[in-house]
Design a protein around this motif. Structure first.
Motif, PDB file in Angstrom:
ATOM      1  N   CYS A 113       8.345  14.770  -4.919  1.00 58.90           N
ATOM      2  CA  CYS A 113       7.339  13.740  -4.631  1.00 58.90           C
ATOM      3  C   CYS A 113       7.963  12.354  -4.704  1.00 58.90           C
ATOM      4  O   CYS A 113       7.725  11.494  -3.843  1.00 58.90           O
ATOM      5  CB  CYS A 113       6.182  13.845  -5.626  1.00 58.90           C
ATOM      6  N   ALA A 114       8.815  12.126  -5.702  1.00 53.44           N
ATOM      7  CA  ALA A 114       9.434  10.812  -5.880  1.00 53.44           C
ATOM      8  C   ALA A 114      10.493  10.523  -4.824  1.00 53.44           C
ATOM      9  O   ALA A 114      10.903   9.367  -4.676  1.00 53.44           O
ATOM     10  CB  ALA A 114      10.038  10.710  -7.275  1.00 53.44           C
ATOM     11  N   LYS A 115      10.940  11.556  -4.100  1.00 50.37           N
ATOM     12  CA  LYS A 115      11.873  11.314  -2.992  1.00 50.37           C
ATOM     13  C   LYS A 115      11.122  10.769  -1.786  1.00 50.37           C
ATOM     14  O   LYS A 115      11.620   9.911  -1.061  1.00 50.37           O
ATOM     15  CB  LYS A 115      12.595  12.609  -2.628  1.00 50.37           C
ATOM     16  N   LEU A 119       7.012   2.957  -3.134  1.00 57.73           N
ATOM     17  CA  LEU A 119       7.320   2.725  -1.733  1.00 57.73           C
ATOM     18  C   LEU A 119       7.088   4.032  -0.990  1.00 57.73           C
ATOM     19  O   LEU A 119       6.841   5.077  -1.605  1.00 57.73           O
ATOM     20  CB  LEU A 119       8.775   2.266  -1.586  1.00 57.73           C
ATOM     21  N   PHE A 120       7.167   4.008   0.344  1.00 54.96           N
ATOM     22  CA  PHE A 120       7.019   5.222   1.154  1.00 54.96           C
ATOM     23  C   PHE A 120       8.272   5.374   1.996  1.00 54.96           C
ATOM     24  O   PHE A 120       8.676   4.441   2.696  1.00 54.96           O
ATOM     25  CB  PHE A 120       5.777   5.122   2.039  1.00 54.96           C
ATOM     26  N   ALA A 121       8.904   6.544   1.916  1.00 48.10           N
ATOM     27  CA  ALA A 121      10.188   6.755   2.583  1.00 48.10           C
ATOM     28  C   ALA A 121      10.111   6.584   4.097  1.00 48.10           C
ATOM     29  O   ALA A 121      11.094   6.218   4.735  1.00 48.10           O
ATOM     30  CB  ALA A 121      10.726   8.153   2.240  1.00 48.10           C
ATOM     31  N   ASN A 122       8.948   6.813   4.685  1.00 47.53           N
ATOM     32  CA  ASN A 122       8.816   6.715   6.142  1.00 47.53           C
ATOM     33  C   ASN A 122       8.540   5.293   6.625  1.00 47.53           C
ATOM     34  O   ASN A 122       8.535   5.045   7.824  1.00 47.53           O
ATOM     35  CB  ASN A 122       7.723   7.653   6.649  1.00 47.53           C
ATOM     36  N   THR A 172       5.690  -2.280   1.917  1.00 46.50           N
ATOM     37  CA  THR A 172       4.376  -1.992   1.335  1.00 46.50           C
ATOM     38  C   THR A 172       4.494  -1.160   0.065  1.00 46.50           C
ATOM     39  O   THR A 172       5.303  -0.230  -0.019  1.00 46.50           O
ATOM     40  CB  THR A 172       3.510  -1.247   2.359  1.00 46.50           C
ATOM     41  N   LEU A 173       3.670  -1.493  -0.926  1.00 48.36           N
ATOM     42  CA  LEU A 173       3.608  -0.735  -2.172  1.00 48.36           C
ATOM     43  C   LEU A 173       2.304   0.049  -2.228  1.00 48.36           C
ATOM     44  O   LEU A 173       1.251  -0.449  -1.824  1.00 48.36           O
ATOM     45  CB  LEU A 173       3.717  -1.675  -3.370  1.00 48.36           C
ATOM     46  N   ILE A 187       2.808   0.371   7.271  1.00 46.72           N
ATOM     47  CA  ILE A 187       1.824   0.961   6.354  1.00 46.72           C
ATOM     48  C   ILE A 187       1.579   2.416   6.758  1.00 46.72           C
ATOM     49  O   ILE A 187       0.448   2.890   6.800  1.00 46.72           O
ATOM     50  CB  ILE A 187       0.507   0.156   6.341  1.00 46.72           C
ATOM     51  N   LYS A 188       2.692   3.117   7.054  1.00 41.47           N
ATOM     52  CA  LYS A 188       2.591   4.506   7.509  1.00 41.47           C
ATOM     53  C   LYS A 188       2.096   5.441   6.415  1.00 41.47           C
ATOM     54  O   LYS A 188       1.659   6.555   6.708  1.00 41.47           O
ATOM     55  CB  LYS A 188       3.949   4.974   8.027  1.00 41.47           C
ATOM     56  N   GLY A 189       2.152   5.000   5.177  1.00 45.75           N
ATOM     57  CA  GLY A 189       1.679   5.849   4.088  1.00 45.75           C
ATOM     58  C   GLY A 189       0.203   5.700   3.790  1.00 45.75           C
ATOM     59  O   GLY A 189      -0.329   6.415   2.931  1.00 45.75           O
TER      60      GLY A 189
END
Length: 233
Positions: A142-144, A188-191, A122-123, A198-200
């Protein structure tokens, strides 16, 4: 003496080329379309019979995907008119992003249609970013947590279910190129660990899966718990 002069001029020219390492100019050469315009398509298969009276069955070949064409160019990044019709082999990502990016409109019963990358991840878009003009405000730590989707130059972007005219990139503070949809930088979302995660969605009230027109997808439906029955007396 003449040989030394030629060597010196060559060294200066190479140094000048190395200086052209800004966003959109990381590599020399011209981006070649990854999609092949010939070959790779299945041929029609016809089962024959010994006699015309047997009415041989004709098996139609699958309709080949149209060859994508370049719909838009941003410096040395080409945005195509649709998905590639051949297998893509992007160069290894060495921190600058991939030279080939795929974007796919993906349906979700929970949040509606969103955009995923070529791996199905997911983006997201960030409400604190800007779209006009494009600007990313997610850097450092934040970018990590929210890694930007990067495109390396020369590069190619292949969208499916997304208007190619809405796609581009923006230069980040570190000089890398981040893919944008309708001006919004995408992450993207690290988690998220599996395609379709879609955890983010809705994190901090500012992060949402991006839809094919650059908008926010709808929040996740609330989970209403069943009331706990009172203890028997």
């Amino acid at each position: 003496m003449l040989l030394r002069s030629r060597i010196a001029r060559t060294a200066i020219a190479l140094t000048s080329l190395a200086a052209l390492a800004a966003c959109g100019e990381q590599q020399s050469g011209t981006a070649a379309p990854a999609a092949s315009t010939a070959g790779g398509q299945p041929s029609p298969t016809v089962s024959t019979a010994a006699s015309p009276e047997r009415n041989p069955e004709v098996v139609e070949a699958p309709t080949p995907l149209p060859t994508p064409t370049v719909a838009k160019t941003q410096r040395r990044v080409q945005i195509y008119s649709g998905p590639a019709n051949t297998s893509l082999s992007p160069a290894p990502d060495k921190g600058q992003g991939s030279n080939i990016v795929q974007l796919n409109g993906t349906a979700s019963a929970d949040i509606g249609t969103y955009v995923a990358d070529g791996k199905g991840m997911t983006l997201y878009r960030f409400d604190k970013d800007k779209a006009k003009p494009s600007k990313s405000n997610c850097n450092g730590d934040c970018a990590k947590t929210w890694p930007p989707l990067l495109i390396k130059s020369p590069g190619q972007i292949y969208p499916s279910g997304i208007n190619p005219q809405l796609i581009g990139y923006v230069e980040r503070a570190d000089g890398t190129c981040q893919v944008t949809i309708a001006g919004w930088p995408v992450y993207l979302f690290a988690n998220d660990t599996e395609p379709g995660d879609i955890k983010g969605q809705g994190v901090g009230g500012t992060w949402f899966a991006i839809n094919p027109t650059g908008g926010k997808t709808k929040p996740l439906p609330e989970v209403i718990g069943m009331p706990t029955p009172a203890a028997a007396r």
